[in-house]
Scaffold this motif. Sequence first.
Motif, PDB file in Angstrom:
ATOM      1  N   VAL A  15       0.829  -1.212   0.000  1.00  7.43           N
ATOM      2  CA  VAL A  15       0.000   0.000   0.000  1.00  7.43           C
ATOM      3  C   VAL A  15       0.861   1.259   0.000  1.00  7.43           C
ATOM      4  N   LEU A  16       1.884   1.282   0.845  1.00  3.82           N
ATOM      5  CA  LEU A  16       2.622   2.517   1.098  1.00  3.82           C
ATOM      6  C   LEU A  16       3.764   2.779   0.123  1.00  3.82           C
ATOM      7  N   ALA A  17       4.460   1.736  -0.325  1.00  2.00           N
ATOM      8  CA  ALA A  17       5.629   1.947  -1.188  1.00  2.00           C
ATOM      9  C   ALA A  17       5.270   2.638  -2.511  1.00  2.00           C
ATOM     10  N   PRO A  18       4.226   2.208  -3.238  1.00  2.00           N
ATOM     11  CA  PRO A  18       3.863   2.925  -4.468  1.00  2.00           C
ATOM     12  C   PRO A  18       3.443   4.372  -4.202  1.00  2.00           C
ATOM     13  N   PHE A  19       2.759   4.599  -3.081  1.00  2.00           N
ATOM     14  CA  PHE A  19       2.366   5.964  -2.731  1.00  2.00           C
ATOM     15  C   PHE A  19       3.600   6.839  -2.537  1.00  2.00           C
ATOM     16  N   ALA A  20       4.568   6.323  -1.759  1.00  2.00           N
ATOM     17  CA  ALA A  20       5.778   7.103  -1.504  1.00  2.00           C
ATOM     18  C   ALA A  20       6.553   7.346  -2.793  1.00  2.00           C
ATOM     19  N   ALA A  21       6.638   6.337  -3.648  1.00  2.00           N
ATOM     20  CA  ALA A  21       7.374   6.493  -4.905  1.00  2.00           C
ATOM     21  C   ALA A  21       6.699   7.507  -5.820  1.00  2.00           C
ATOM     22  N   ALA A  22       5.377   7.422  -5.924  1.00  2.00           N
ATOM     23  CA  ALA A  22       4.643   8.360  -6.781  1.00  2.00           C
ATOM     24  C   ALA A  22       4.773   9.785  -6.259  1.00  2.00           C
ATOM     25  N   GLY A  52       7.640 -10.009  -0.744  1.00  2.00           N
ATOM     26  CA  GLY A  52       6.372 -10.269  -0.086  1.00  2.00           C
ATOM     27  C   GLY A  52       5.673 -11.493  -0.617  1.00  2.00           C
ATOM     28  N   ASN A  53       4.368 -11.399  -0.811  1.00  2.00           N
ATOM     29  CA  ASN A  53       3.591 -12.517  -1.315  1.00  2.00           C
ATOM     30  C   ASN A  53       2.719 -12.053  -2.467  1.00  2.00           C
ATOM     31  N   ARG A  54       1.915 -12.965  -3.024  1.00  2.00           N
ATOM     32  CA  ARG A  54       1.096 -12.637  -4.196  1.00  2.00           C
ATOM     33  C   ARG A  54       0.098 -11.526  -3.892  1.00  2.00           C
ATOM     34  N   PHE A  55      -0.529 -11.593  -2.723  1.00  2.00           N
ATOM     35  CA  PHE A  55      -1.517 -10.580  -2.379  1.00  2.00           C
ATOM     36  C   PHE A  55      -0.861  -9.210  -2.250  1.00  2.00           C
ATOM     37  N   ALA A  56       0.303  -9.167  -1.606  1.00  2.00           N
ATOM     38  CA  ALA A  56       1.016  -7.896  -1.463  1.00  2.00           C
ATOM     39  C   ALA A  56       1.418  -7.345  -2.823  1.00  2.00           C
ATOM     40  N   GLY A  57       1.852  -8.221  -3.740  1.00  2.00           N
ATOM     41  CA  GLY A  57       2.229  -7.772  -5.078  1.00  2.00           C
ATOM     42  C   GLY A  57       1.052  -7.211  -5.854  1.00  2.00           C
ATOM     43  N   ALA A  58      -0.090  -7.905  -5.779  1.00  2.00           N
ATOM     44  CA  ALA A  58      -1.287  -7.408  -6.463  1.00  2.00           C
ATOM     45  C   ALA A  58      -1.744  -6.084  -5.865  1.00  2.00           C
ATOM     46  N   LEU A  59      -1.661  -5.978  -4.553  1.00  2.00           N
ATOM     47  CA  LEU A  59      -2.035  -4.729  -3.884  1.00  2.00           C
ATOM     48  C   LEU A  59      -1.107  -3.601  -4.309  1.00  2.00           C
ATOM     49  N   ALA A  60       0.178  -3.890  -4.464  1.00  2.00           N
ATOM     50  CA  ALA A  60       1.140  -2.882  -4.912  1.00  2.00           C
ATOM     51  C   ALA A  60       0.826  -2.430  -6.333  1.00  2.00           C
TER      52      ALA A  60
END
Length: 252
Positions: A15-22, A52-60
């Motif tokens: 959730v947070l990493a893409p937000f911070a990068a953007a 991480g895992n599949r769910f974390a990747g899809a969420l990212a």
Amino acid sequence: MRLPLRDTAAVAAGVLAPFAAALVLAPLRTSVTHTNLALLLVVVVVAVSASGNRFAGALAALSAAAWFDFFDTEPYQSFHIQDRADIETALLLLAVGLIVSQLAAHGRTMKRVAVTDATHLERLHATTRLARSGTSSSDDVVRQVRQELIEVLELRACRFEYGTLVGRPPRLEPDGTVQVDGWVWDLERQGWPEGETELRALVHGRYQGRFLLTPEPGSVPPSLEARLVAADLAAQAAEALDDDGVGARPMS
């Protein structure tokens, strides 16, 4: 059932990493093409998926597409996109992010499976070597199997009872299932049953004793593969006891 700390951290990063990068990339939106910004966000998705895992990747991937829209497309600070090319870029970012996240998670899973298989095989070989060494007693084999069971099943404790069958605790069967009062227990969904779970040491149909397993409270149940390895370890202990003819005596 609680998620392991690693998986919880991966979901938070999704959730947070893409937000911070953007947010960091936002000042570059007028000097760098939107396609390149999207590619940089894909890198973030891959990084989350790899650790991480599949769910974390899809969420990212979903998070990256949303924050790309919010920070990097006009009108800025809005989830509305006016330009058709930006819409296509956002959709491609989402699609590519989902694909690479699953590929990265699959690669990590395959690596973990390979390492786990090798570890399980070494446990079985080590116990076999001890049993056949000619210098170790059946008690030594039982003690080693107890320790191996604690590690492979991630238990809080494990003890062995020689030749006794008192009570009807939940039972881990040789096929990896858990029986409670004659019914198959849904270990993956319900977790370990309350109290101790027995794992019988049987060889050629002869009962030598049982390992009583105490799991960590709230722990994630072990995989079927780990449970099958545990059953094989118990069988090795039973064979050592049968060879010595000491299955019915108390452990010293």
